[in-house]
Design a protein around this motif. Structure first.
Motif, short mmCIF file in Angstrom:
data_model
loop_
_atom_site.label_atom_id
_atom_site.label_comp_id
_atom_site.label_asym_id
_atom_site.label_seq_id
_atom_site.Cartn_x
_atom_site.Cartn_y
_atom_site.Cartn_z
N LEU A 36 0.82 -1.20 0.00
CA LEU A 36 0.00 0.00 0.00
C LEU A 36 0.86 1.26 0.00
O LEU A 36 0.50 2.27 -0.60
N GLU A 62 -3.88 9.67 4.64
CA GLU A 62 -4.76 8.64 4.09
C GLU A 62 -4.16 7.25 4.27
O GLU A 62 -4.85 6.30 4.67
N VAL A 66 -5.73 4.16 6.55
CA VAL A 66 -5.99 2.82 6.01
C VAL A 66 -5.24 1.77 6.83
O VAL A 66 -5.80 0.74 7.21
#
Length: 173
Positions: A36, A62, A66
């Motif tokens: 990610l 962000e 996550v």
């Protein structure tokens, strides 16, 4: 003065501990975090090169959000457990959810029945039912094959409880 002996614990005739499947161990979670982070870092570098450097902070926030939600879900699923236990005279279903809440249902094992209901398009539903008692769904986090296996094992244990076989050596041929 004599101290009375402690009460004897009832023997457990059947016990099933049900936990949700957890596919991520520590190494796999790190790999997901890396997979990610790589595209986020590449995109943030591109925005920094274009002069839109404030976007980098939002992208980092962000990514942190996550990864934080992923870790929270992983911790909560580790605490989730369901225990189906048949002891002498009592069938109990105890659930602990990820938030620490506990539910317990007690049924009379003599009258309880295992019901496996097929549903079109989804997984089957496994329930413990009693004529005048509660109906409890069990094995919510299991797949079809595991529910069928649990239903067969629990039905066999209830059958053995209702129809005990006594071995008397004096009656043997």
């Amino acid at each position: 003065m004599s101290v009375p002996p402690p009460p004897r614990a009832e023997p457990v005739l059947f016990e099933a501990v049900i936990t949700p499947a957890r596919s991520l161990d520590r190494a796999s979670a790190r790999m997901v975090a890396l997979l990610l982070a790589l595209p986020v870092a590449a995109t943030a570098a591109m925005f920094a090169w274009l002069g839109a450097w404030p976007v980098m902070g939002f992208m980092g926030a962000e990514l942190g959000l996550v990864l934080g939600l992923l870790a929270r879900h992983h911790r909560r699923s580790a605490r989730q457990i369901e225990i189906v236990q048949l002891a002498a005279g009592r069938l109990t279903v105890t659930r602990h959810d990820g938030r620490g809440r506990r539910e317990e249902a007690a049924l009379d094992p003599y009258w309880s029945r295992v019901s496996l209901r097929e549903r079109a398009g989804t997984a089957c539903e496994l329930r413990l039912t009693a004529p005048r008692g509660p109906s409890v769904e069990i094995g919510r986090c299991l797949g079809d094959a595991e529910r069928r296996e649990l239903a067969a094992a629990l039905a066999a244990a209830l059958r053995r409880y209702r129809e005990p076989r006594f071995d008397n050596p004096q009656l043997r041929d």
